[in-house]
Scaffold this active site. Sequence first.
Site, mmCIF file in Angstrom:
data_model
loop_
_atom_site.group_PDB
_atom_site.id
_atom_site.type_symbol
_atom_site.label_atom_id
_atom_site.label_comp_id
_atom_site.label_asym_id
_atom_site.label_seq_id
_atom_site.Cartn_x
_atom_site.Cartn_y
_atom_site.Cartn_z
ATOM 1 N N GLN A 156 -3.936 -1.289 9.722
ATOM 2 C CA GLN A 156 -3.970 -2.646 9.169
ATOM 3 C C GLN A 156 -4.552 -3.627 10.196
ATOM 4 O O GLN A 156 -4.114 -3.675 11.336
ATOM 5 C CB GLN A 156 -2.541 -3.079 8.765
ATOM 6 C CG GLN A 156 -2.486 -4.411 8.056
ATOM 7 C CD GLN A 156 -3.168 -4.397 6.688
ATOM 8 O OE1 GLN A 156 -3.065 -3.431 5.940
ATOM 9 N NE2 GLN A 156 -3.893 -5.459 6.378
ATOM 10 N N LYS A 204 0.838 -1.204 0.000
ATOM 11 C CA LYS A 204 0.000 0.000 0.000
ATOM 12 C C LYS A 204 0.876 1.259 0.000
ATOM 13 O O LYS A 204 0.654 2.190 -0.764
ATOM 14 C CB LYS A 204 -0.941 -0.012 1.222
ATOM 15 C CG LYS A 204 -2.022 -1.083 1.107
ATOM 16 C CD LYS A 204 -2.741 -1.364 2.416
ATOM 17 C CE LYS A 204 -3.696 -2.533 2.236
ATOM 18 N NZ LYS A 204 -4.380 -2.941 3.472
ATOM 19 N N ASP A 252 -10.399 3.128 4.449
ATOM 20 C CA ASP A 252 -10.750 1.702 4.418
ATOM 21 C C ASP A 252 -12.272 1.529 4.418
ATOM 22 O O ASP A 252 -12.775 0.454 4.109
ATOM 23 C CB ASP A 252 -10.157 0.984 5.648
ATOM 24 C CG ASP A 252 -9.067 -0.002 5.271
ATOM 25 O OD1 ASP A 252 -8.947 -0.329 4.078
ATOM 26 O OD2 ASP A 252 -8.340 -0.453 6.183
#
Length: 275
Positions: free
Chosen positions: A90, A46, A113
Amino acid sequence: MSAQILDGKAIAAEVTEALVGLGPRPGLAVVLVGEDPASAVYVRNKTRMAEKLGFYHEQLNLPATVTQDELLQVLHRLNHDDRVHGILVQLPLPKHLDSLAVIDAIDPAKDVDGFHVVSTGKLWQKRPCLSPCTPTGVMEMLRRTGVPLRGAEAVVIGRSNIVGKPMVALLERQDCTVTLAHSRTRDLAAHVGRADIVVAAVGVAELVKGAWIREGAVVIDVGMNRGVDGKLVGDVEFAAAAERASWITPVPGGVGPMTIAMLMVNTARAAGALL
Ligand code: NAD
């Protein structure tokens, strides 16, 4: 029928190319807690993509022993950093941390997200929002097949907050008739057999048999499972399903690259650089 391949790598490259040189410069902060090797790879990919596109980027590696308060302080700092438009923590987090409280501490405007409870509510109410990257990537792939979604029968297998449930919401937003199947579903084969669109997000190698697929269906395989030989395998019996489907995603090279591409799109949107 022999299916056409939905090439996630190629679509993702096209999507991300359009994000180079945007203004204002989008900024992404990725927070990794602990040393889980799989998470470390995801985070690195990412951050690398953000760097490649010329985004401002930060990767914060926190020890597995970080306390809830310390993590919340980091998020508070990022929430108020004007260079950062998108914040991603994460998952999964170490057990002593409250993941829901951590995600809810992110400013919803920076929730790239799409897991914040505010983003989830907006998604289900059909309001503009940052939607979760993996199911959003699936929608982009479906759009490119040209297959009409209105009134289509869609079956989503798996009901996680990060893939299955938002997938249902996004398909419903496009007027699909959606069935959500899960581990307690009776006769999965019968549900799959009715579907014009099958999205498998389970995490069980080749659970969905090729023979279940309706002739001409679109098959999207989100699953990423390590086979005994160490190779990546999806949730769908690929070769047999490809005999019947009109379109199918490979694993790897299908949904995976789309997830990162949509994270970059969400970051650009959060920055106001993209509608
Ligand atoms: P999860 O473990 O949170 O959820 C799995 C779901 O599958 C559960 O809701 C469960 O009810 C359902 N399930 C389990 N066994 C089943 C069965 N026998 N029949 C029907 N349903 C069953 O998983 P997740 O985080 O949603 O991820 C699912 C898969 O997608 C995993 O393989 C994961 O690695 C992969 N994934 C891929 C990407 C990507 O970018 N390609 C992103 C996220 C997840």
